[in-house]
Motif scaffolding. Sequence first.
Motif, PDB file in Angstrom:
ATOM      1  N   PRO A 199      46.467  49.859  33.216  1.00 36.90           N
ATOM      2  CA  PRO A 199      45.331  49.187  32.570  1.00 36.90           C
ATOM      3  C   PRO A 199      45.009  47.831  33.200  1.00 36.90           C
ATOM      4  O   PRO A 199      43.836  47.448  33.298  1.00 36.90           O
ATOM      5  N   ILE A 200      46.037  47.106  33.641  1.00 36.53           N
ATOM      6  CA  ILE A 200      45.804  45.823  34.300  1.00 36.53           C
ATOM      7  C   ILE A 200      45.085  46.041  35.621  1.00 36.53           C
ATOM      8  O   ILE A 200      44.116  45.346  35.947  1.00 36.53           O
ATOM      9  N   ALA A 201      45.559  47.005  36.404  1.00 34.42           N
ATOM     10  CA  ALA A 201      44.941  47.286  37.701  1.00 34.42           C
ATOM     11  C   ALA A 201      43.468  47.652  37.548  1.00 34.42           C
ATOM     12  O   ALA A 201      42.624  47.225  38.343  1.00 34.42           O
ATOM     13  N   LEU A 202      43.161  48.430  36.523  1.00 31.58           N
ATOM     14  CA  LEU A 202      41.781  48.890  36.322  1.00 31.58           C
ATOM     15  C   LEU A 202      40.870  47.798  35.750  1.00 31.58           C
ATOM     16  O   LEU A 202      39.770  47.563  36.261  1.00 31.58           O
ATOM     17  N   TYR A 203      41.308  47.140  34.707  1.00 33.41           N
ATOM     18  CA  TYR A 203      40.394  46.281  33.942  1.00 33.41           C
ATOM     19  C   TYR A 203      40.923  44.869  33.699  1.00 33.41           C
ATOM     20  O   TYR A 203      40.314  44.097  32.968  1.00 33.41           O
ATOM     21  N   GLY A 204      42.060  44.527  34.316  1.00 32.78           N
ATOM     22  CA  GLY A 204      42.690  43.248  34.033  1.00 32.78           C
ATOM     23  C   GLY A 204      41.931  42.052  34.577  1.00 32.78           C
ATOM     24  O   GLY A 204      41.129  42.152  35.514  1.00 32.78           O
ATOM     25  N   LYS A 205      42.207  40.905  33.972  1.00 37.84           N
ATOM     26  CA  LYS A 205      41.685  39.627  34.464  1.00 37.84           C
ATOM     27  C   LYS A 205      42.308  39.342  35.827  1.00 37.84           C
ATOM     28  O   LYS A 205      43.457  39.689  36.085  1.00 37.84           O
ATOM     29  N   THR A 206      41.549  38.678  36.686  1.00 37.49           N
ATOM     30  CA  THR A 206      42.003  38.452  38.051  1.00 37.49           C
ATOM     31  C   THR A 206      42.436  37.007  38.285  1.00 37.49           C
ATOM     32  O   THR A 206      42.105  36.110  37.520  1.00 37.49           O
ATOM     33  N   ARG A 231      46.497  40.455  34.513  1.00 39.96           N
ATOM     34  CA  ARG A 231      46.808  40.540  33.070  1.00 39.96           C
ATOM     35  C   ARG A 231      45.622  41.106  32.315  1.00 39.96           C
ATOM     36  O   ARG A 231      44.482  41.055  32.768  1.00 39.96           O
ATOM     37  N   LEU A 232      45.905  41.641  31.118  1.00 38.81           N
ATOM     38  CA  LEU A 232      44.840  42.102  30.230  1.00 38.81           C
ATOM     39  C   LEU A 232      44.348  40.954  29.347  1.00 38.81           C
ATOM     40  O   LEU A 232      45.081  39.975  29.133  1.00 38.81           O
ATOM     41  N   GLY A 233      43.140  41.093  28.833  1.00 39.41           N
ATOM     42  CA  GLY A 233      42.639  40.099  27.884  1.00 39.41           C
ATOM     43  C   GLY A 233      42.126  38.847  28.520  1.00 39.41           C
ATOM     44  O   GLY A 233      42.115  38.675  29.728  1.00 39.41           O
TER      45      GLY A 233
END
Length: 288
Positions: A108-115, A286-288
């Motif tokens: 989920p981090i790889a796909l949609y995580g904050k950079t 990271r997510l969020g």
Amino acid sequence: MQFLFIINPISGNEDKSHLLRMVKAELKTDDKLTIFKTTGENDTEKIQQQLKKENFDRVLVAGGDGTIKLAAEAMGENALPIGILPAGSANGLASDLDLPEQPKKFIPIALYGKTRKIDAININDELGLHISDFGLNAELIKEYESSSLRGKLGYAINSITTLFQSKGPYEFEISTEKESFTKKGIMLALANSKKFGTGAVVNPKGKIDDGIFEVLLFKKLDLFEILKTLNEGKELSSDFVESFPVKEVKIKTQQKVDFQIDGEYCKAISEVNAKILPNKLEIAVRLG
């Protein structure tokens, strides 16, 4: 979102089909996934061709540090955000960025995580992402790549042979922005981060986004100090390693010495020119 998913089928000696299934299961309805599997033949050019075909939003990389380096070099100046799926024999960059080790957490981090923006190092016109070095560790990687043993067991077994066969110490001529000097050691590293791919902390003060990198001179074989690198936060003795923070450095040796970049053996060379590239890459962390 449109994703280019770069998969190294042989990295880490593990099948990547489960990662592909998990990525597909995690995608949102309107997302599109383009898959590229490396072969070791003209991968850079082939990735560049893929990048020209679509307006990708993010590049996913399933492999080790060498595969991330390949993707970054293929993108050049038009770098897209990278989502890392750690799947190599050594995953130093993922470890240094504190990415989770479990696929259900890192996908989920790889796909949609904050950079996060990170630095890189230009090393003889190649990209270095975390740690590259002359000497003992490069010798180990050379042995490992020619061995049939993979994973951390392979590193451990090959390290025994390498320790007994090492040609060091070596004499290094080091020229920084401020000074020039000559030092002897068993290994000299260019460190943009804290850890080797095995998780060993060799540069406790290293930061991957501070606009500098460290030249680390390892003076001698010292089992006690080597064991300390396995425990984050342990300070290494100045009798074992010296650290020189730089933005640019030139290193010469009297003889050709084995050299590696980010866990990939290059060849034996006698000169390196290295320069920091601030904010070179954007990595999902990271997510969020």
